[in-house]
Design an enzyme around this catalytic site. Sequence first.
Site, PDB file in Angstrom:
ATOM      1  N   SER A  77      84.167  52.867  55.014  1.00 14.53           N
ATOM      2  CA  SER A  77      84.549  51.897  55.184  1.00 14.53           C
ATOM      3  C   SER A  77      85.997  51.973  55.802  1.00 14.53           C
ATOM      4  CB  SER A  77      84.498  50.864  55.748  1.00 14.53           C
ATOM      5  OG  SER A  77      84.489  49.735  57.054  1.00 14.53           O
ATOM      6  N   ASP A 116      76.610  52.513  65.121  1.00  9.17           N
ATOM      7  CA  ASP A 116      77.270  51.027  64.339  1.00  9.17           C
ATOM      8  C   ASP A 116      78.395  49.839  65.545  1.00  9.17           C
ATOM      9  OD1 ASP A 116      79.364  50.751  62.399  1.00  9.17           O
ATOM     10  OD2 ASP A 116      79.693  52.179  61.280  1.00  9.17           O
ATOM     11  N   HIS A 158      76.174  50.279  59.420  1.00  9.05           N
ATOM     12  CA  HIS A 158      77.557  50.284  58.893  1.00  9.05           C
ATOM     13  C   HIS A 158      77.217  50.796  57.754  1.00  9.05           C
ATOM     14  CE1 HIS A 158      81.599  50.467  58.875  1.00  9.05           C
ATOM     15  NE2 HIS A 158      81.785  49.445  58.033  1.00  9.05           N
TER      16      HIS A 158
END
Length: 268
Positions: A98, A222, A250
Amino acid sequence: MVFDPFKKNNVTVLNGSNKDKTIIFAHGFGTDQTAWQQIAQTYSDEYRVVLYDNVGAGKSDPAAFSPNKYDTLQSYADDLVAICTTLAIKDAVIVAHSVSGMVATLAAIEHPEFFSKMVLIGASPRYLDDEGAGYIGGFDQPSLDGLYESMANNYFAWVSGFSAMAMANPERPQLAQSFADTLAAIRPDIAQSVARVIFQSDYRTSLKKLDKPVLLLQTKHDIAVPMDVANYLNGHIKGSKLKVVEAEGHFPHISAPGEILKELQNFI
């Protein structure tokens, strides 16, 4: 004030005697280094494994966080550089999830000697749509403003809803609960500050400066990072490879660690 990088970022080193091969795991927003527990141990015999908590998360030093200092991702990249410098790291593999994907990118551009290969999971250079440039980031400004307002009005209610949506995998509610626990452990004011920095960031122009073998891992669905973003990264990071893994949400390194391990083994 000068902080010791190990205390500041709660650095953990497994198999510290192996200086020849290093793998670094960098977590995303709302989690901490424990997010890698199903994967990191796999490499602890062959590699020196380095894990750490971003400032403001996990067991990082609470005194180290300042909204004025951590107002861009560059400050987090500086922390990663400090960790690598302290450990005399060279040619490590970094696996970043991320927001840490762009943190690792910034660090690798500034200090290419630290990294040999990069794996970016659910990374995004910009979360906001940019209609003028034809860029789809997944969010418009009113949506983000609503997110910030929800965080401010009732942080723990927001945590409950967001964790379930981001984790997906509703048939395994324990996964969302685990994410909710680490997210709820973050001081609400810090979480709100960090969320704004992440979601308002734009590092598209940095991508062309990255010159490393890069594997991009993306799930099929996601809510934070749509497939358009993964394709954009693939098109703007020279020589990168994009792999869509058999996972939802995610956090595939948590929900489908076997899929991530398979791709890591093939790449490194």
